[in-house]
Write an enzyme that holds these catalytic residues in place. Structure first.
Site, PDB file in Angstrom:
ATOM      1  N   ASP A   1       0.867  -1.173   0.000  1.00  9.96           N
ATOM      2  CA  ASP A   1       0.000   0.000   0.000  1.00  9.96           C
ATOM      3  C   ASP A   1       0.907   1.226   0.000  1.00  9.96           C
ATOM      4  O   ASP A   1       2.109   1.122   0.223  1.00  9.96           O
ATOM      5  CB  ASP A   1      -0.881  -0.038   1.255  1.00  9.96           C
ATOM      6  CG  ASP A   1      -2.015   0.979   1.194  1.00  9.96           C
ATOM      7  OD1 ASP A   1      -2.141   1.670   0.166  1.00  9.96           O
ATOM      8  OD2 ASP A   1      -2.774   1.075   2.180  1.00  9.96           O
TER       9      ASP A   1
ATOM     10  N   ASP B   1      -0.763  -4.281   7.019  1.00  8.46           N
ATOM     11  CA  ASP B   1      -0.895  -4.200   8.474  1.00  8.46           C
ATOM     12  C   ASP B   1      -2.337  -4.201   8.961  1.00  8.46           C
ATOM     13  O   ASP B   1      -2.593  -4.032  10.146  1.00  8.46           O
ATOM     14  CB  ASP B   1      -0.187  -2.944   9.009  1.00  8.46           C
ATOM     15  CG  ASP B   1      -0.746  -1.655   8.394  1.00  8.46           C
ATOM     16  OD1 ASP B   1      -1.714  -1.735   7.607  1.00  8.46           O
ATOM     17  OD2 ASP B   1      -0.207  -0.571   8.695  1.00  8.46           O
TER      18      ASP B   1
ATOM     19  N   ASN C   1      36.906 -35.804   8.072  1.00  5.83           N
ATOM     20  CA  ASN C   1      35.567 -35.197   8.009  1.00  5.83           C
ATOM     21  C   ASN C   1      35.336 -34.217   9.156  1.00  5.83           C
ATOM     22  O   ASN C   1      34.766 -33.140   8.971  1.00  5.83           O
ATOM     23  CB  ASN C   1      34.516 -36.304   8.040  1.00  5.83           C
ATOM     24  CG  ASN C   1      33.122 -35.787   7.749  1.00  5.83           C
ATOM     25  OD1 ASN C   1      32.889 -35.202   6.707  1.00  5.83           O
ATOM     26  ND2 ASN C   1      32.200 -35.989   8.691  1.00  5.83           N
TER      27      ASN C   1
END
Length: 830
Positions: free
Chosen positions: A315, A578, A671
């Site tokens: 908006d 909102d 690893n």
């Protein structure tokens, strides 16, 4: 009723538990840690090491067990810290309720409500638990989640209802969904206000009993689906390599237990077990950085969606304008200032019980208007289809219906207007045309306009209904100014430069919005009004939505259609809203954004909450989303290139070596060290060009990168094998030690090449990434010379090996850099 005391509430909470639909089981930290061992590969390793200990190799079994525990602990600690940080952020925007405690109203998280609490509700609130009405004023709720009925339902206090007590509300008689005096968890207040007595909380509520949750897991995002697909791809490749390795070792009659441990260790090395932790830590770090930028992340995975977003629907109020709305003019049908228009507008806003809009707040600033002689009789609440609100008021033996709303709708309902003397004049075509021209002129000047109308009704007119909104007397217009936000023009340009198209979706008319856009220097590519949109089918809308950036006079359902049309065109859509009417669009959008002052239903639906309604803050959040995605991709590119290449070389080496190229515990140690080097990857910097455009998950990109860089890694591994055997005449222990060191060095240091599209010397890595990477390589080089070497199967390396390693390492990094540049030039779009 004054509600519960703090002591009573504490006792009830202990008795009934927190007001959660599905109370989260807060497992002890130890239990959470033990849950990490559910990984089948980890369990297989521990069982195999146990068998190894029983068969006589106790030191090797202990070391394997220790390495496994260290690796699991590393993953757990990082993920646990990330989880706690995410929870702390979520608490900042938790939904609260206004509760009477110790006789005084206070704001408390809804989880702290207990049966017997008295809660004050108003428009926009979520109803926090099942409750009975004690007081109600034009109270309408939406309980579609329970009944499927989309229209608001009015709730009233029944005169025959027994007075509720705080003693035993949870054991009250059965609660009917259609009862007029009850409200239920999961519903939302559309208009009006009420005081309610909480009766059932949490899983005892109607919503809990039918196992529907407001907080149910959202569908997986594109990013989550992508990481899952990547994990499955690696697991398939892992399974093939492990089976191949096991079959080769069995065919060559090598020790079965050792071969099995080797295959499982290889699987551990290949499995991207660190990926969930890297994703979790990276997203949480992104959430913390966004919190510093005044964006609170409720759902961390939405950060990546934010980075992928290429269309933002918003908006204009508060984003393009200051949201400091002032009532500047109140004019009659002739355009002259009219005190009567102001008085009628004030009456309507003062007695309206629904959620007050900023326009109402601006009207109510004129406190000089005296309404003490007026009394409210009834109200027809505002809704987004009618776009107006009516109040029925009474004074001195006269009743009047005062209507305020969208000018087009108000004018359509009027049959007369008042001239300058106050006389009623028929509203003919000429007068309508003149009033329309006045409305348009106000819009061109940037005014937001409300139409004001009224009609007198008989004293025996008991209620206000929608059908009363007819044959009205047009009073005039209330005109408001909301100045453009100084930072909005710059923010819109920054968003456009970052590949995010902003589409303004507003309930205001076209002229007002065009005026604001002109002041901000925003070019208008195309305009679509709600009336035009209503006449389009979905296919037609999809064809138009791309070229339009201004949607005016649209209602909530039309906003949702716009978002769906954009998503159908392949866009990742963000929506900033909102209000009560924004909740459906916030759910539909890929990224739902709301603001701190939003109504509860909007905050609940949103994935992120902006502490400031500012597009520049949003732009910073988008860049943070892209930064987060970039660091996750670095780990994935590492896993699919050097790490996978090394493990592939290890599997292939079993074909021509008369011994295992590495012992199982050495693979696990490799690893573990590699994982340690990657822990700081979430902290790394991301190049500006990688933040310039939206980023999406691309499996084709990952696959092509693996096929380009992976073979380079394997090539240098095979070259290392050759040199170790022919130059150093390496026996088993020396071969394994040399390759362990070379494998760690290439596997870890290649991150400085892979982490950037640029020349690595022109991109600065994070200092912690540099330190951990160099430290891990240094540890690997030192280990063969420590007392641990004999337990790990290592032997001291000759000094000449490190000279060869330097040459190999430099050559490898240069070759990877060349392959990387070729890849980005020939196999990517940008």
């Amino acid at each position: 009723m004054n509600g519960l005391t703090s002591a009573e509430a504490a006792g009830r909470l202990k008795q009934y538990g927190p007001n959660r639909l599905r109370p989260a089981l807060q497992r002890a930290v130890l239990l959470q840690f033990l849950a990490q061992f559910r990984n089948p590969l980890v369990l297989i390793l521990l069982v195999a090491s146990g068998i190894s200990a029983v068969t006589g190799d106790l030191p090797g079994a202990l070391i394997i067990g220790l390495i496994v525990i260290m690796s699991v602990t590393l993953d757990f600690v990082q993920a646990y810290r990330a989880g706690r940080a995410a929870e702390r952020l979520a608490l900042q925007v938790a939904v609260t309720a206004t509760v009477l405690r110790d006789g005084k109203p206070c704001q408390l998280p809804v989880t702290e409500l207990a049966p017997g609490d008295v809660v004050l509700l108003s428009a926009g609130n979520l109803i926090p638990a099942d409750a009975r009405l004690l007081e109600a004023d034009d109270f309408f709720v939406n309980q579609a989640q329970l009944t499927g009925e989309p229209f608001p339902v009015e709730k009233k206090v029944l005169p025959t209802a027994p007075a509720g007590t705080a003693a035993a509300p949870a054991e009250a008689e059965a609660w009917a969904l259609d009862a007029l005096d009850t409200v239920f968890m999961g519903s939302s207040v559309v208009s009006g206000s009420a005081r309610v007595l909480i009766g059932r909380t949490g899983s005892a509520s109607a919503l809990g009993q039918i196992a529907v949750s407001l907080n149910e897991s959202a569908p997986p995002t594109a990013f989550e689906i992508g990481t899952r697909r990547f994990g499955l791809l690696i697991m398939r490749l892992t399974l093939l390599l492990v089976l191949f390795t096991l079959l080769v070792n069995v065919a060559f009659h090598r020790p079965l237990l050792e071969s099995f441990l080797f295959a499982v260790a290889l699987a551990v090395g290949l499995t991207p077990e660190l990926l969930p932790m890297v994703v979790s830590v990276t997203l949480t770090r992104g959430a913390l950085r966004m919190a510093a930028l005044k964006v609170i992340v409720k759902r961390p995975s939405a950060i990546q969606d934010m980075g992928a977003m290429d269309v933002l629907c918003t908006d204009k109020t508060g984003t393009l304008t200051e949201a400091r709305i002032r009532l500047e003019r109140h004019v009659d049908a002739a355009g002259q200032d009219s005190p009567q228009v102001l008085a009628l507008a004030y009456l309507n806003s003062y007695f309206e019980s629904g959620l007050k809009s900023p326009l109402d707040d601006a009207i109510l600033q004129h406190s000089e208007i005296d309404v003490s002689g007026w009394a409210k009789i009834d109200e027809v609440p505002f809704d987004f289809e009618r776009r107006r609100v009516s109040v029925l008021v009474q004074r001195s033996g006269a009743r009047r219906l005062v209507v305020k709303g969208a000018p087009e709708d108000i004018l359509r309902l009027c049959t007369h207007y008042q001239d300058g003397t106050g006389a009623a004049v028929a509203l003919d075509a000429t007068a309508r045309s003149r009033i329309d021209a006045l409305f348009d002129s106000l819009g061109r000047e940037g005014f937001r306009v409300l139409g004001i109308a009224w009609r007198d009704v008989p004293m025996d007119h008991p209620h206000a209904v929608v059908s009363d909104e007819s044959e009205l007397m047009f009073a005039g217009f209330a005109a408001f100014l909301d100045p453009p936000k100084a930072s909005a023009g710059e923010a819109l340009k920054a968003l456009a430069d970052s590949g995010v198209a902003v589409k303004i979706v507003t309930g205001d008319n076209e002229l007002v919005t065009r005026h604001v856009c002109a002041q901000l220097g925003v070019p208008i590519a195309g305009v679509l009004t709600g009336t035009e949109l209503a006449a389009m089918n979905d296919d037609a809308l999809r064809a138009r939505v791309e070229s339009v950036n201004l949607f005016c006079r649209v209602n909530p359902a039309q906003k949702n259609r716009i978002i769906l049309a954009l998503k159908a065109r392949g866009h990742v859509v963000g929506y900033l809203g909102d209000g009560i009417n924004d909740a459906p669009s916030l759910h539909t959008a890929d990224v739902g954004l709301s603001v701190e002052g939003a109504v509860d239903v909007a905050k609940q639906a949103a994935a992120m909450i902006l502490l400031e309604k500012d597009l520049m803050v949003l732009h910073q959040g988008i860049l943070e989303g892209r930064r987060t995605f970039g660091n996750v991709m670095k780990y994935i590119m590492m896993a699919t290139s050097s790490n996978f290449g090394n493990m592939f070389s290890m599997a292939a080496a079993t074909l021509f070596l008369p011994f295992l190229p590495m012992l199982p515990l050495q693979i696990l140690l490799n690893n573990l060290l590699y994982d340690v080097s990657e822990v700081t990857l979430p902290l790394d910097h991301v190049d500006a060009e990688d933040l310039a455009q939206p980023k999406r998950w691309d499996m084709a990109f990952i696959r092509n990168f693996m096929l380009t860089i992976g073979p380079v890694s394997s090539l240098f591994d095979f070259l290392t094998f050759y040199l170790l055997i022919h130059l150093f005449d390496a026996h088993e222990s020396l071969f394994r030690t040399g390759w362990f060191v070379e494998s760690i060095a290439t596997q870890v240091l290649v991150i400085f090449v892979i982490r950037t599209r640029r020349n690595p010397l022109r991109s600065s890595p994070n200092r912690w990434l540099i330190l951990t990477s160099l430290a891990v390589v240094a540890v690997a080089m030192i280990l063969p010379f420590t007392p641990l070497a004999s337990y790990l199967g290592f032997t001291a390396l000759p000094a000449s090996f490190f000279g060869l390693l330097a040459v190999l390492l430099i050559s490898y990094l240069l070759m990877v850099e060349g392959a990387k540049q070729w890849f980005y030039k020939h196999l990517t779009k940008a």
